[in-house]
Design an enzyme around this catalytic site. Sequence first.
Site, short mmCIF file in Angstrom:
data_model
loop_
_atom_site.label_atom_id
_atom_site.label_comp_id
_atom_site.label_asym_id
_atom_site.label_seq_id
_atom_site.Cartn_x
_atom_site.Cartn_y
_atom_site.Cartn_z
CB CYS A 107 -0.95 -0.06 1.19
SG CYS A 107 -2.36 1.03 1.12
CG HIS A 108 -0.43 5.02 1.13
ND1 HIS A 108 -1.64 4.39 1.04
CD2 HIS A 108 -0.53 6.17 0.43
CE1 HIS A 108 -2.46 5.13 0.31
NE2 HIS A 108 -1.82 6.22 -0.08
#
Length: 182
Positions: A107-108
Amino acid sequence: MTHLNGKRVAILATNGFEDSELSEPLSAVREHGAEAEVVSTNTGTIRGENGHEAVVARATSDARASDYDALVLPGGVGNGDRIRMDEHAVAFVRGFFEQHKPVGAICHGGWILADADVLRGRTVTSYPSLRTDLRNAGATWVDEEVVVDQGLVTSRTPDDLPAFNAKLVEEIAEGKHTGQTA
């Protein structure tokens, strides 16, 4: 079953991490026999976006890649943004690539890879909003469940955790990657 006995895994996170992206990889590596601990810009306890708490074992200022066999970078917008602003965290991440050790980012979590300058020539995935940042850092970005590039395991979202965790365990078991460089 793949065994990670004797392996030490760092999970780099701070307040605002995506709960499942920290807790599920942590459980997966421990279930396979690894020792895992949370390294953070904070000390004490950190809290995820949905309230999950994790005890910090070591601050980034005291962490060294040489103390671990692998690194996990969970997502969470606030987590990814704050971690990449910490110079100790950036140096810590870069150290895993310099030592050819497996790294997983979901993800991030991939944001810090751009700041660590370790993406040039690699194929990765992430949460779609990071696509341009990762391309600008020299990566080829693809929209796939899980991507493995010379010991770097990347995934997009919590939905990808089963595939991410399986590949992460596989790469940690394999160990050093001669092609993995900073």
